[in-house]
Design a protein around this motif. Structure first.
Motif, mmCIF file in Angstrom:
data_model
loop_
_atom_site.group_PDB
_atom_site.id
_atom_site.type_symbol
_atom_site.label_atom_id
_atom_site.label_comp_id
_atom_site.label_asym_id
_atom_site.label_seq_id
_atom_site.Cartn_x
_atom_site.Cartn_y
_atom_site.Cartn_z
ATOM 1 N N ILE A 99 33.765 51.613 51.808
ATOM 2 C CA ILE A 99 34.756 52.680 51.713
ATOM 3 C C ILE A 99 34.061 53.978 51.320
ATOM 4 C CG2 ILE A 99 36.858 53.473 50.575
ATOM 5 C CD1 ILE A 99 37.412 50.462 49.975
ATOM 6 N N PRO A 100 33.986 54.928 52.280
ATOM 7 C CA PRO A 100 33.480 56.252 51.919
ATOM 8 C C PRO A 100 34.543 56.970 51.080
ATOM 9 C CG PRO A 100 33.646 55.984 54.319
ATOM 10 C CD PRO A 100 34.299 54.822 53.684
ATOM 11 N N ILE A 101 34.114 57.647 50.043
ATOM 12 C CA ILE A 101 35.034 58.328 49.133
ATOM 13 C C ILE A 101 34.765 59.834 49.196
ATOM 14 C CG2 ILE A 101 35.742 58.550 46.710
ATOM 15 C CD1 ILE A 101 34.768 55.619 46.368
ATOM 16 N N GLY A 102 35.844 60.602 49.147
ATOM 17 C CA GLY A 102 35.700 62.059 49.149
ATOM 18 C C GLY A 102 35.354 62.613 50.514
ATOM 19 N N THR A 103 35.976 62.064 51.553
ATOM 20 C CA THR A 103 35.646 62.492 52.918
ATOM 21 C C THR A 103 36.496 63.661 53.392
ATOM 22 O OG1 THR A 103 37.207 60.939 53.907
ATOM 23 C CG2 THR A 103 34.964 60.139 53.527
ATOM 24 N N SER A 152 36.378 57.000 62.141
ATOM 25 C CA SER A 152 35.085 57.489 62.644
ATOM 26 C C SER A 152 33.936 56.879 61.847
ATOM 27 C CB SER A 152 35.015 59.015 62.613
ATOM 28 O OG SER A 152 35.104 59.494 61.293
ATOM 29 N N TYR A 153 34.138 56.689 60.537
ATOM 30 C CA TYR A 153 33.124 56.018 59.719
ATOM 31 C C TYR A 153 32.980 54.558 60.140
ATOM 32 C CZ TYR A 153 32.845 59.979 56.518
ATOM 33 O OH TYR A 153 32.631 61.216 55.987
ATOM 34 N N VAL A 154 34.100 53.896 60.405
ATOM 35 C CA VAL A 154 34.067 52.503 60.835
ATOM 36 C C VAL A 154 33.324 52.381 62.167
ATOM 37 C CG1 VAL A 154 35.467 50.517 61.543
ATOM 38 C CG2 VAL A 154 36.156 51.890 59.568
ATOM 39 N N ALA A 155 33.565 53.312 63.074
ATOM 40 C CA ALA A 155 32.863 53.304 64.365
ATOM 41 C C ALA A 155 31.356 53.457 64.154
ATOM 42 C CB ALA A 155 33.396 54.409 65.264
ATOM 43 N N ASP A 156 30.965 54.316 63.232
ATOM 44 C CA ASP A 156 29.538 54.495 62.932
ATOM 45 C C ASP A 156 28.933 53.217 62.351
ATOM 46 O OD1 ASP A 156 29.570 57.147 63.808
ATOM 47 O OD2 ASP A 156 30.044 57.913 61.806
ATOM 48 N N PHE A 216 21.875 40.487 53.290
ATOM 49 C CA PHE A 216 21.702 41.517 52.260
ATOM 50 C C PHE A 216 21.044 42.765 52.848
ATOM 51 C CE2 PHE A 216 21.716 38.094 48.834
ATOM 52 C CZ PHE A 216 22.929 38.490 48.300
ATOM 53 N N GLU A 217 20.034 42.546 53.655
ATOM 54 C CA GLU A 217 19.304 43.649 54.277
ATOM 55 C C GLU A 217 20.226 44.476 55.176
ATOM 56 O OE1 GLU A 217 15.609 43.760 57.373
ATOM 57 O OE2 GLU A 217 15.569 42.195 55.839
ATOM 58 N N VAL A 218 20.999 43.807 56.010
ATOM 59 C CA VAL A 218 21.890 44.512 56.935
ATOM 60 C C VAL A 218 22.998 45.236 56.175
ATOM 61 C CG1 VAL A 218 23.581 44.196 58.797
ATOM 62 C CG2 VAL A 218 21.361 43.031 58.908
ATOM 63 N N ILE A 219 23.569 44.593 55.173
ATOM 64 C CA ILE A 219 24.616 45.257 54.390
ATOM 65 C C ILE A 219 24.063 46.502 53.717
ATOM 66 C CG2 ILE A 219 26.155 45.044 52.391
ATOM 67 C CD1 ILE A 219 26.503 42.051 53.234
ATOM 68 N N ARG A 220 22.846 46.420 53.204
ATOM 69 C CA ARG A 220 22.233 47.608 52.582
ATOM 70 C C ARG A 220 22.090 48.739 53.593
ATOM 71 N NH1 ARG A 220 17.710 49.933 52.710
ATOM 72 N NH2 ARG A 220 16.588 48.246 53.721
ATOM 73 N N LEU A 221 21.650 48.411 54.808
ATOM 74 C CA LEU A 221 21.493 49.423 55.850
ATOM 75 C C LEU A 221 22.842 50.026 56.249
ATOM 76 C CD1 LEU A 221 18.847 47.606 58.065
ATOM 77 C CD2 LEU A 221 18.488 49.683 56.696
ATOM 78 N N VAL A 222 23.853 49.183 56.376
ATOM 79 C CA VAL A 222 25.176 49.666 56.764
ATOM 80 C C VAL A 222 25.795 50.498 55.631
ATOM 81 C CG1 VAL A 222 27.487 48.938 57.479
ATOM 82 C CG2 VAL A 222 25.499 47.774 58.390
ATOM 83 N N HIS A 223 25.523 50.128 54.395
ATOM 84 C CA HIS A 223 26.018 50.888 53.245
ATOM 85 C C HIS A 223 25.541 52.345 53.295
ATOM 86 C CE1 HIS A 223 27.022 51.717 49.009
ATOM 87 N NE2 HIS A 223 25.838 52.273 48.937
ATOM 88 N N GLU A 224 24.356 52.573 53.837
ATOM 89 C CA GLU A 224 23.792 53.921 53.908
ATOM 90 C C GLU A 224 24.439 54.801 54.979
ATOM 91 O OE1 GLU A 224 21.539 55.417 51.923
ATOM 92 O OE2 GLU A 224 21.593 53.600 50.679
ATOM 93 N N VAL A 225 25.069 54.197 55.982
ATOM 94 C CA VAL A 225 25.596 54.945 57.132
ATOM 95 C C VAL A 225 26.581 56.042 56.730
ATOM 96 C CG1 VAL A 225 26.958 54.732 59.259
ATOM 97 C CG2 VAL A 225 25.084 53.136 58.807
ATOM 98 N N PRO A 226 27.574 55.783 55.881
ATOM 99 C CA PRO A 226 28.489 56.879 55.532
ATOM 100 C C PRO A 226 27.786 58.071 54.876
ATOM 101 C CG PRO A 226 29.444 54.781 54.911
ATOM 102 C CD PRO A 226 28.020 54.514 55.305
ATOM 103 N N PHE A 227 26.746 57.809 54.101
ATOM 104 C CA PHE A 227 25.983 58.911 53.501
ATOM 105 C C PHE A 227 25.345 59.771 54.584
ATOM 106 C CE2 PHE A 227 25.733 55.863 49.863
ATOM 107 C CZ PHE A 227 26.380 56.648 48.917
ATOM 108 N N LEU A 228 24.857 59.122 55.636
ATOM 109 C CA LEU A 228 24.233 59.858 56.736
ATOM 110 C C LEU A 228 25.235 60.713 57.505
ATOM 111 C CD1 LEU A 228 21.970 56.981 58.127
ATOM 112 C CD2 LEU A 228 21.270 58.917 56.682
ATOM 113 N N HIS A 229 26.537 60.401 57.331
ATOM 114 C CA HIS A 229 27.578 61.134 58.047
ATOM 115 C C HIS A 229 28.442 61.975 57.110
ATOM 116 C CE1 HIS A 229 26.345 58.115 61.004
ATOM 117 N NE2 HIS A 229 26.580 59.086 61.845
ATOM 118 N N GLY A 230 27.884 62.339 55.962
ATOM 119 C CA GLY A 230 28.530 63.316 55.100
ATOM 120 C C GLY A 230 29.234 62.814 53.867
#
Length: 99
Positions: free
Chosen positions: A9-13, A20-24, A54-68
């Motif tokens: 869950i991205p917060i403060g978007t 759009s975050y889910v699609a990313d 664990f590795e994949v979840i960590r990578l996916v966790h970073e995606v919302p940060f990359l999109h603002g």
């Protein structure tokens, strides 16, 4: 083989829509062809070796940060059964067989 369910869950978007975050997130998951995944309306389910999940979840966790996103909340549930081989499909079939 482990099965993990996670919700990111991205917060403060600035909007209540998160599609759009889910699609990313989905695009990132598609890059990891060595694991199985299934998106649901409330989260995503992964199947594969625990370390890899664990590795994949960590990578996916970073995606919302990359999109603002400036803050991200991730919840994870893990089913790591070691007495026998378990898959997402097998778990569902086991219940269907009993219905």
């Amino acid at each position: 083989m482990a099965i993990a369910e996670f919700t990111i869950i991205p917060i403060g978007t600035g909007t209540t829509s998160l599609s759009s975050y889910v699609a990313d997130l989905h695009k990132e998951l598609e890059k990891h062809t060595d694991i199985q995944f299934e998106m649901t309306p409330m989260g995503t389910i992964l199947e594969g070796p625990l370390e890899r999940l664990f590795e994949v979840i960590r990578l996916v966790h970073e995606v919302p940060f990359l999109h603002g996103a400036q803050r991200v909340s991730t919840s994870i549930k893990i089913d790591d059964r070691r007495d026998k081989h378990a898959t997402m499909e097998q778990k569902l079939q086991s219940v269907k067989d009993k219905l």
